[in-house]
Design a protein around this motif. Sequence first.
Motif, short mmCIF file in Angstrom:
data_model
loop_
_atom_site.label_atom_id
_atom_site.label_comp_id
_atom_site.label_asym_id
_atom_site.label_seq_id
_atom_site.Cartn_x
_atom_site.Cartn_y
_atom_site.Cartn_z
N UNK A 134 57.81 -10.88 68.08
CA UNK A 134 58.62 -11.70 69.06
C UNK A 134 58.60 -13.37 68.62
N UNK A 135 57.50 -13.60 67.73
CA UNK A 135 57.71 -15.03 66.93
C UNK A 135 58.58 -15.35 66.04
N UNK A 136 59.66 -14.54 65.92
CA UNK A 136 60.55 -14.56 64.87
C UNK A 136 60.30 -14.44 63.47
N UNK A 137 59.24 -13.85 63.36
CA UNK A 137 58.53 -13.39 61.80
C UNK A 137 58.40 -12.01 61.63
N UNK A 138 58.28 -11.79 60.30
CA UNK A 138 57.85 -10.25 59.99
C UNK A 138 56.55 -10.47 59.05
N UNK A 139 55.58 -9.73 59.57
CA UNK A 139 54.37 -9.89 58.97
C UNK A 139 53.98 -8.42 58.00
N UNK A 140 53.50 -8.69 56.84
CA UNK A 140 53.22 -7.43 56.20
C UNK A 140 51.50 -7.44 55.84
N UNK A 155 64.58 -15.83 60.46
CA UNK A 155 65.16 -15.50 61.92
C UNK A 155 64.56 -16.78 62.86
N UNK A 156 65.72 -17.06 63.61
CA UNK A 156 65.45 -18.26 64.43
C UNK A 156 65.04 -17.81 65.97
N UNK A 157 65.13 -16.29 66.04
CA UNK A 157 64.96 -15.74 67.43
C UNK A 157 64.22 -14.47 67.22
N UNK A 172 66.80 -7.33 61.76
CA UNK A 172 67.76 -7.81 62.66
C UNK A 172 67.38 -8.34 63.58
N UNK A 173 67.89 -9.25 64.35
CA UNK A 173 67.45 -9.89 65.87
C UNK A 173 68.23 -10.67 66.67
N UNK A 174 67.64 -11.21 67.70
CA UNK A 174 68.06 -11.64 68.84
C UNK A 174 69.10 -12.89 68.09
N UNK A 175 69.05 -13.50 67.26
CA UNK A 175 69.88 -14.48 66.63
C UNK A 175 71.09 -14.13 66.06
N UNK A 176 71.40 -12.91 66.12
CA UNK A 176 72.60 -12.42 65.61
C UNK A 176 72.62 -11.94 64.35
N UNK A 177 71.25 -12.30 63.42
CA UNK A 177 71.50 -12.23 62.08
C UNK A 177 70.83 -10.92 61.68
N UNK A 178 71.74 -10.48 60.50
CA UNK A 178 71.08 -9.13 59.81
C UNK A 178 70.51 -9.68 58.37
N UNK A 179 69.39 -9.69 58.22
CA UNK A 179 68.94 -10.41 56.95
C UNK A 179 68.27 -9.31 56.01
#
Length: 325
Positions: A134-140, A155-157, A172-179
Amino acid sequence: MLDKMLYNTILSQTYSPCGKYLVAGNIYGQLAVFDLVNIFNPVVEQITSDFNKPKHIHLLESESQICSLVTTDKFLIAGTVNEISGWDWKAILSSKLTKPSWTIKIQPQSLIEKCDINCLWYKKDEGKLYAGCGDNKIYAYNLEDGSLVSTYEGHSDFVHCLHSNGQQLISAGEDGLVLLWDLRVKKSYNKIEPHTNSKIARPDIGKWVGAAALGDDWIVCGGGPRLSLWHLRSLDAVTVFDIPDHGIHVSFFQDDCVFAGGAAKHLYQLSYSGDVRVELPVSATTVYSAVYRTSPHKVLAIAGSSPEIDICTSFNYRDQVLHFR
């Protein structure tokens, strides 16, 4: 007092490593453990009225909603709010849940006080756990020692979903992006913005993307924008699926078909060309989770905004309904 379980929402599911148990997590911080062997092969003389209810219901100490679940050979891993916890499967299958074997704390660097771990993906070949948050990041994380290996920012959301195929990861996120990410690099190498395509966009529902999955040559994604199939190399939208939904939260590839569900009355099985092969009625008004397994049983479990979980061994109909209450 109103029974809150009647308003239960199940956000996540996973199977045990042996496939004999289904575990579901809800918004009240509860884990329900279902014994699939007894459910699929009941002894007729010993059937009781609660045979399709959980063998155990565990309440997490934090009582935070269980946003995501994933399994390894040894651990059941749950993503809640601000933390990821792992329990030995023996503890999950016992009548009383002990404290987790390990916990990873996620502390957002922004002003956000609470960070939901919306999705988890485990890459067995690497021994790494990926968390979309929920902080817009992906952690490994390296599961051997719990160390943070990489942080992916783009991601910005908040991030809704993760899926991996080989060295590629999709988010994919709330910002509408699929990265699209190469896991060896910390920056995304390509992106899709479905809401910018006039054939796919649904401004009245929003630009958020709730589900995305990678195939060998294809991407399927949907959310506010319509469910759509994209060619992986060209990133062209090849098929826009015409299904009556009000938002997609689940999509995946299986047996040369696309499966998808969300705010609709059905889970859909679709051909790549867009034909609806199966409209499977579901108990939930909104589907948030659908997990598939082939052994020891071929089984699809569908859950969402309902205390009921639909179980299918054939994708043409519901075989059973489990009760999380």
